[in-house]
Write an enzyme that holds these catalytic residues in place. Structure first.
Site, PDB file in Angstrom:
ATOM      1  N   GLN A  64      35.492  28.497  37.185  1.00 37.32           N
ATOM      2  CA  GLN A  64      36.531  27.979  38.079  1.00 37.32           C
ATOM      3  C   GLN A  64      36.388  26.468  38.219  1.00 37.32           C
ATOM      4  O   GLN A  64      36.914  25.723  37.407  1.00 37.32           O
ATOM      5  CB  GLN A  64      36.449  28.679  39.431  1.00 37.32           C
ATOM      6  CG  GLN A  64      37.675  28.463  40.283  1.00 37.32           C
ATOM      7  CD  GLN A  64      37.877  29.577  41.308  1.00 37.32           C
ATOM      8  OE1 GLN A  64      37.278  30.644  41.234  1.00 37.32           O
ATOM      9  NE2 GLN A  64      38.729  29.338  42.264  1.00 37.32           N
ATOM     10  N   ASP A  65      35.640  25.987  39.226  1.00 35.75           N
ATOM     11  CA  ASP A  65      35.376  24.551  39.251  1.00 35.75           C
ATOM     12  C   ASP A  65      33.873  24.329  39.256  1.00 35.75           C
ATOM     13  O   ASP A  65      33.099  25.267  39.423  1.00 35.75           O
ATOM     14  CB  ASP A  65      36.098  23.839  40.407  1.00 35.75           C
ATOM     15  CG  ASP A  65      35.653  24.274  41.796  1.00 35.75           C
ATOM     16  OD1 ASP A  65      34.972  25.314  41.906  1.00 35.75           O
ATOM     17  OD2 ASP A  65      35.987  23.583  42.765  1.00 35.75           O
ATOM     18  N   PRO A  66      33.414  23.087  39.031  1.00 35.43           N
ATOM     19  CA  PRO A  66      31.972  22.859  38.880  1.00 35.43           C
ATOM     20  C   PRO A  66      31.199  23.173  40.163  1.00 35.43           C
ATOM     21  O   PRO A  66      31.755  23.177  41.262  1.00 35.43           O
ATOM     22  CB  PRO A  66      31.893  21.356  38.562  1.00 35.43           C
ATOM     23  CG  PRO A  66      33.253  20.976  38.080  1.00 35.43           C
ATOM     24  CD  PRO A  66      34.204  21.869  38.809  1.00 35.43           C
ATOM     25  N   VAL A 128      34.766  18.023  40.980  1.00 34.29           N
ATOM     26  CA  VAL A 128      34.777  18.518  42.366  1.00 34.29           C
ATOM     27  C   VAL A 128      34.073  17.492  43.259  1.00 34.29           C
ATOM     28  O   VAL A 128      33.173  16.776  42.802  1.00 34.29           O
ATOM     29  CB  VAL A 128      34.072  19.900  42.446  1.00 34.29           C
ATOM     30  CG1 VAL A 128      32.563  19.785  42.225  1.00 34.29           C
ATOM     31  CG2 VAL A 128      34.371  20.635  43.742  1.00 34.29           C
ATOM     32  N   ASN A 134      36.667  23.616  45.226  1.00 32.46           N
ATOM     33  CA  ASN A 134      38.124  23.576  44.978  1.00 32.46           C
ATOM     34  C   ASN A 134      38.805  22.301  45.466  1.00 32.46           C
ATOM     35  O   ASN A 134      40.031  22.255  45.573  1.00 32.46           O
ATOM     36  CB  ASN A 134      38.837  24.796  45.598  1.00 32.46           C
ATOM     37  CG  ASN A 134      38.446  26.082  44.898  1.00 32.46           C
ATOM     38  OD1 ASN A 134      38.418  26.141  43.675  1.00 32.46           O
ATOM     39  ND2 ASN A 134      38.115  27.104  45.665  1.00 32.46           N
TER      40      ASN A 134
END
EC number: 3.2.2.27
Length: 225
Positions: A64-66, A128, A134
């Protein structure tokens, strides 16, 4: 200004860097890196694409994100730098690897050896703010990484796409080429791993598919450091 991957991604993605969404994303990131603590380092943002050329991709593991803690993220989904405690989702991946293929659980979460074997460790958002999961969602990265997935979908050699959790599974609509293999389940996060990740055997399923198309299977064992 285009990023440089020093491999075949350069030609494939060069047009993206001229598009309005990317120019806006770039402006946003320049400001964020100046004024906020952002992960990963700007020099590590594109590591997944730098380490795994398009022609060499055998497997995609979509994140998803880091990670948003200090010194964790370094441009690969799920991976952390050496010397950093293995995060819970990755610990669960290692537990599943142990029960699936008998791999010992390593003392680190540094997955670079997977990237070097043709596993594209791609997050859908590549940056991020520290401590704010997020926080760079919806700023343009998703358009860029969707393009990466679309390009992989067009490839004439089969790829295994491993999709864990709702966010990753939502990208299944981009994978329309029937030659590819999709392996999906709930996310390895402690919140969901017991609801269908444990026991799903994604690693042996990946290798079985690679062998069936006369490709070298992945050596999933992450060595101790």
């Amino acid at each position: 200004m285009a990023a440089e991957f020093n491999n075949d991604w350069d030609d494939l993605l060069k047009d993206e860097f001229e598009k309005e969404y990317y120019l806006n994303l770039r402006k946003f990131l320049i400001d964020e890196y100046k004024t906020q603590k952002i992960h990963p380092s700007m020099y590590d943002i594109f590591n997944a694409l730098k380490f795994t050329p398009y022609k060499d991709v055998k497997v995609v593991i979509l994140g998803q994100d880091p990670y948003h803690g200090p010194n964790q993220a370094h441009g690969f989904s799920f991976s952390v730098k050496p010397g950093v405690q293995t995060p819970p989702s990755l610990r669960n991946m290692f537990k599943e690897l142990n029960s699936d293929l008998g791999c010992y659980i390593p003392n680190n979460g540094f997955l670079e050896s997977w990237a070097k074997q043709g596993i594209l460790l791609l997050n859908t958002v590549l940056t991020v703010r520290e401590g704010q999961a997020n926080s760079h969602k919806g700023k343009g990265w998703e358009i860029f990484t969707d393009r990466v997935i679309e390009l992989l979908n067009k490839r004439e050699e089969p790829i295994v796409f491993i999709l864990w959790g709702r966010n990753a599974i939502s990208k299944e609509t981009l994978i329309t080429n029937p030659i590819h293999k999709i392996i999906k389940s709930v996310h390895p996060s402690p919140l969901s791993a017991t609801r269908g990740f444990f026991g799903s055997k994604p690693f042996s399923k990946t290798n079985d598919f690679l062998v069936s198309i006369n490709k070298e299977p992945i050596d999933w064992q992450i060595p101790n450091i």
